[in-house]
Motif scaffolding. Sequence first.
Motif, PDB file in Angstrom:
ATOM      1  N   GLY A 160      75.748  64.955  21.845  1.00 29.94           N
ATOM      2  CA  GLY A 160      76.662  65.634  22.608  1.00 29.94           C
ATOM      3  C   GLY A 160      76.669  67.158  22.526  1.00 29.94           C
ATOM      4  N   MET A 161      75.820  67.704  21.360  1.00 27.86           N
ATOM      5  CA  MET A 161      75.481  69.023  21.311  1.00 27.86           C
ATOM      6  C   MET A 161      74.493  69.823  21.729  1.00 27.86           C
ATOM      7  SD  MET A 161      77.295  69.317  17.300  1.00 27.86           S
ATOM      8  CE  MET A 161      78.788  68.514  16.983  1.00 27.86           C
ATOM      9  N   LEU A 162      73.419  68.778  21.942  1.00 26.01           N
ATOM     10  CA  LEU A 162      72.403  69.498  22.886  1.00 26.01           C
ATOM     11  C   LEU A 162      72.327  69.556  24.175  1.00 26.01           C
ATOM     12  CD1 LEU A 162      69.859  67.073  20.929  1.00 26.01           C
ATOM     13  CD2 LEU A 162      70.396  69.292  20.490  1.00 26.01           C
ATOM     14  N   PRO A 163      71.702  70.290  24.831  1.00 28.36           N
ATOM     15  CA  PRO A 163      71.441  70.646  26.396  1.00 28.36           C
ATOM     16  C   PRO A 163      71.577  69.047  27.117  1.00 28.36           C
ATOM     17  CG  PRO A 163      69.986  71.838  25.569  1.00 28.36           C
ATOM     18  CD  PRO A 163      70.385  71.199  24.332  1.00 28.36           C
ATOM     19  N   HIS A 164      72.122  69.033  28.187  1.00 29.70           N
ATOM     20  CA  HIS A 164      72.328  67.781  28.980  1.00 29.70           C
ATOM     21  C   HIS A 164      71.307  68.074  29.981  1.00 29.70           C
ATOM     22  CE1 HIS A 164      75.606  66.647  26.459  1.00 29.70           C
ATOM     23  NE2 HIS A 164      76.305  67.533  26.838  1.00 29.70           N
ATOM     24  N   ASN A 165      70.045  67.957  29.722  1.00 33.03           N
ATOM     25  CA  ASN A 165      68.921  68.021  30.729  1.00 33.03           C
ATOM     26  C   ASN A 165      67.673  67.478  30.142  1.00 33.03           C
ATOM     27  OD1 ASN A 165      68.197  70.223  29.209  1.00 33.03           O
ATOM     28  ND2 ASN A 165      68.809  71.999  30.357  1.00 33.03           N
ATOM     29  N   GLY A 198      67.149  68.772  26.576  1.00 37.46           N
ATOM     30  CA  GLY A 198      67.870  68.036  25.447  1.00 37.46           C
ATOM     31  C   GLY A 198      67.269  66.882  25.278  1.00 37.46           C
ATOM     32  N   ALA A 199      66.778  66.056  26.168  1.00 33.49           N
ATOM     33  CA  ALA A 199      66.275  64.656  25.836  1.00 33.49           C
ATOM     34  C   ALA A 199      64.913  64.800  25.232  1.00 33.49           C
ATOM     35  CB  ALA A 199      65.953  64.060  27.310  1.00 33.49           C
ATOM     36  N   GLN A 200      64.153  66.127  25.292  1.00 32.71           N
ATOM     37  CA  GLN A 200      62.961  66.185  24.452  1.00 32.71           C
ATOM     38  C   GLN A 200      63.188  66.626  23.348  1.00 32.71           C
ATOM     39  OE1 GLN A 200      60.522  69.293  26.560  1.00 32.71           O
ATOM     40  NE2 GLN A 200      59.114  69.422  25.146  1.00 32.71           N
TER      41      GLN A 200
END
Length: 143
Positions: free
Chosen positions: A107-112, A115-117
Amino acid sequence: MNTYMAKPAEVERKWYLIDAEGKTLGRLATQIADLLRGKGKPTFTPHVDCGDYVVVINAEKIHVTGKKMQDKLYYNHSQYPGGLRVRTLETVLEKKPTEALERAVKGMLPHNHLGAQVYRKLFVYAGPDYEQKAQKPVPYEVK
């Protein structure tokens, strides 16, 4: 003077080992997210994955403040009518001890795509044993 932009091929990555025993969930998750993104590095570039790998052990011994064990809720929906499933933090830690920390960091990482990488470089284990011993992770002291 030009602004430095890191290139994915030039990024040097380290492996860190974090012991979550007795650490507060949210405070630990923010530091893990910063390590995964590479925010502490002088070569940080927002659109490039500059972060390091993080291995977290003893996730089942995480600590929370107040009455969060009973009051904090996790929601899942099956996309069918009436398919909402609500669980407390206490039941989440009983069934899958790593899920609470993984969801907090995600939830604290970019949502794109970035972020998945970045999220793929996180390895969370419930107990003291972990599989990444060959990478020789450096112990990281959480403040």
